[in-house]
Design a protein around this motif. Structure first.
Motif, short mmCIF file in Angstrom:
data_model
loop_
_atom_site.label_atom_id
_atom_site.label_comp_id
_atom_site.label_asym_id
_atom_site.label_seq_id
_atom_site.Cartn_x
_atom_site.Cartn_y
_atom_site.Cartn_z
N LEU A 205 0.83 -1.21 0.00
CA LEU A 205 0.00 0.00 0.00
C LEU A 205 0.86 1.26 0.00
O LEU A 205 0.50 2.27 -0.63
CB LEU A 205 -0.93 -0.01 1.21
CG LEU A 205 -2.05 -1.06 1.20
CD1 LEU A 205 -2.91 -0.95 2.46
CD2 LEU A 205 -2.92 -0.92 -0.05
N ASP A 206 2.00 1.23 0.69
CA ASP A 206 2.91 2.38 0.67
C ASP A 206 3.47 2.63 -0.73
O ASP A 206 3.55 3.77 -1.20
CB ASP A 206 4.06 2.17 1.65
CG ASP A 206 3.61 2.26 3.10
OD1 ASP A 206 2.52 2.82 3.35
OD2 ASP A 206 4.33 1.77 3.98
N HIS A 212 5.19 5.95 -10.40
CA HIS A 212 5.30 4.95 -11.45
C HIS A 212 4.17 3.92 -11.37
O HIS A 212 3.75 3.36 -12.39
CB HIS A 212 6.66 4.24 -11.37
CG HIS A 212 6.80 3.32 -10.21
ND1 HIS A 212 7.14 3.76 -8.93
CD2 HIS A 212 6.62 1.97 -10.09
CE1 HIS A 212 7.20 2.73 -8.11
NE2 HIS A 212 6.89 1.64 -8.78
N VAL A 213 3.64 3.69 -10.17
CA VAL A 213 2.51 2.77 -10.02
C VAL A 213 1.24 3.43 -10.56
O VAL A 213 0.44 2.79 -11.26
CB VAL A 213 2.34 2.36 -8.56
CG1 VAL A 213 1.12 1.45 -8.40
CG2 VAL A 213 3.59 1.66 -8.05
N LEU A 221 -2.60 -1.37 -17.31
CA LEU A 221 -1.90 -2.64 -17.17
C LEU A 221 -2.69 -3.57 -16.25
O LEU A 221 -3.34 -3.10 -15.30
CB LEU A 221 -0.50 -2.42 -16.61
CG LEU A 221 0.48 -1.65 -17.50
CD1 LEU A 221 1.82 -1.49 -16.79
CD2 LEU A 221 0.68 -2.37 -18.83
N PRO A 222 -2.63 -4.87 -16.49
CA PRO A 222 -3.33 -5.81 -15.61
C PRO A 222 -2.81 -5.73 -14.18
O PRO A 222 -1.64 -5.40 -13.94
CB PRO A 222 -3.02 -7.19 -16.24
CG PRO A 222 -2.63 -6.89 -17.65
CD PRO A 222 -1.98 -5.54 -17.62
N ALA A 223 -3.69 -6.06 -13.23
CA ALA A 223 -3.32 -5.97 -11.82
C ALA A 223 -2.14 -6.88 -11.50
O ALA A 223 -1.27 -6.52 -10.69
CB ALA A 223 -4.53 -6.33 -10.95
N ILE A 226 1.06 -5.17 -12.64
CA ILE A 226 1.40 -4.07 -11.73
C ILE A 226 2.00 -4.62 -10.43
O ILE A 226 2.97 -4.08 -9.90
CB ILE A 226 0.14 -3.22 -11.44
CG1 ILE A 226 -0.32 -2.52 -12.72
CG2 ILE A 226 0.43 -2.20 -10.35
CD1 ILE A 226 -1.63 -1.78 -12.55
N LEU A 227 1.41 -5.71 -9.95
CA LEU A 227 1.90 -6.31 -8.71
C LEU A 227 3.33 -6.78 -8.84
O LEU A 227 4.20 -6.44 -8.02
CB LEU A 227 0.99 -7.47 -8.30
CG LEU A 227 1.44 -8.29 -7.07
CD1 LEU A 227 1.41 -7.43 -5.82
CD2 LEU A 227 0.56 -9.52 -6.91
#
Length: 312
Positions: A205-206, A212-213, A221-223, A226-227
């Motif tokens: 979460l931070d 960039h996120v 972009l797909p989750a 991103i993860l």
């Protein structure tokens, strides 16, 4: 060069802390009532026999001299002998692999489950699962290993009979069956899973507020992408620090859990040596456990340094 110095300084501080801790162990065991010589000879030993045994063990020397003699031998790999005459090095070699197995499986389970749960919680903060994880992880963190193990025994051994509460040792010195590892591993891992799940979630979460996120989200972009590409690599230093802390907690908790489940590891050695007032054996167990923890903490420092770009 500065990066190497930055990594070396924590190692030196930990070594100094370990030496201090071992000195405290010597003092603490010496203050306990009883005598290693009397424990080795039995209650019927005469004062003359006890005095001769104390001289043989070096217990009649000042405590600082005893500590210096012992730690000088440890530097060369000689842990000395127990009060009953057994080589401490052989004793540790026979029992420590079992503790490594228990702690290693618990650590692996902690890493896998806390990463999965923490990532899922961070990506779905308003889901029903997230509302369940909020209190359950808090309870997991608050409950110590001994209490957790006791509850597991009550539920899965006494109430249902599904799993054994006592570990039976096979000829190899390890548990006779894999089912005997389940409850001790869970007793160790559950508090650390709760703790690290919250760390993973908070770290993600931070990082999620970073530019960039946000750009990756706006690009659609797909989750999952991103993860793995934008969140986890930047959350790694915090996550790894949490797992490094768990290493010490797991090995410390293992000594208690082994006693609870009669597990054939280093915990039984520690409990017996404390009962015998065997200072050198207690200190040897502490030294070996701390050495393993220090090595893993050094690896964690290296991972954090590389993740943050502090090591080239």
């Amino acid at each position: 060069m500065s990066a190497v110095r930055a990594l070396a300084l924590p190692v030196l501080r930990r070594i100094a802390l370990l030496v201090t801790l071992l000195a405290i162990v010597f003092v603490a065991v010496d203050l306990l009532p009883g005598s290693a010589a009397r424990a080795a000879l039995g209650r019927d030993a005469s004062p003359a026999e006890i005095a001769a045994k104390e001289h043989e063990l070096g217990l009649d020397r000042p405590l600082p001299v005893q500590f210096w003699h012992w730690i000088s031998g440890v530097v060369t790999g000689d842990f000395g002998r127990t009060a009953r005459g057994t080589e401490i090095g052989d004793l540790l070699a026979a029992k420590f692999p079992q503790t490594l197995l228990l702690g290693g499986i618990a650590l692996l389970l902690t890493v896998v489950l806390s990463l999965a749960l923490g990532c899922w919680w961070a990506l779905r903060p308003s889901s029903l699962g997230a509302r369940i994880l909020q209190p359950t992880t808090t309870i997991g963190v608050a409950v110590p290993e001994f209490v957790c193990g006791t509850v597991l025994i009550l539920v899965f051994s006494l109430a249902t009979g599904w799993l054994p509460a006592v570990t039976i040792t096979g000829r190899s010195g390890f548990p006779a069956g894999p089912e005997m590892l389940i409850l001790p591993v869970l007793a160790l891992a559950i508090p650390q899973i709760g703790w690290n799940t919250r760390i993973v979630r908070s770290a993600l979460l931070d990082v999620a507020t970073a530019p960039h996120v946000e750009s990756a989200v706006l690009e659609g972009l797909p989750a999952r992408t991103i993860l793995w590409r934008h969140l986890l690599p930047f959350a790694a230093p915090t996550v790894v620090a949490g797992y490094a802390t768990s290493v010490g907690m797991l090995f410390g908790g293992a000594l208690v859990v082994e006693t609870l489940f009669n597990y054939p590891g280093i915990g039984a050695v520690l409990a017996g040596s404390v009962a015998d007032r065997d200072t050198t054996t207690v200190a040897a167990v502490v030294a070996l456990t701390a050495l393993v923890i220090m090595v893993l903490l050094a690896v964690a420092d290296l991972v954090r340094a590389r993740a943050t770009g502090g090591l080239r």
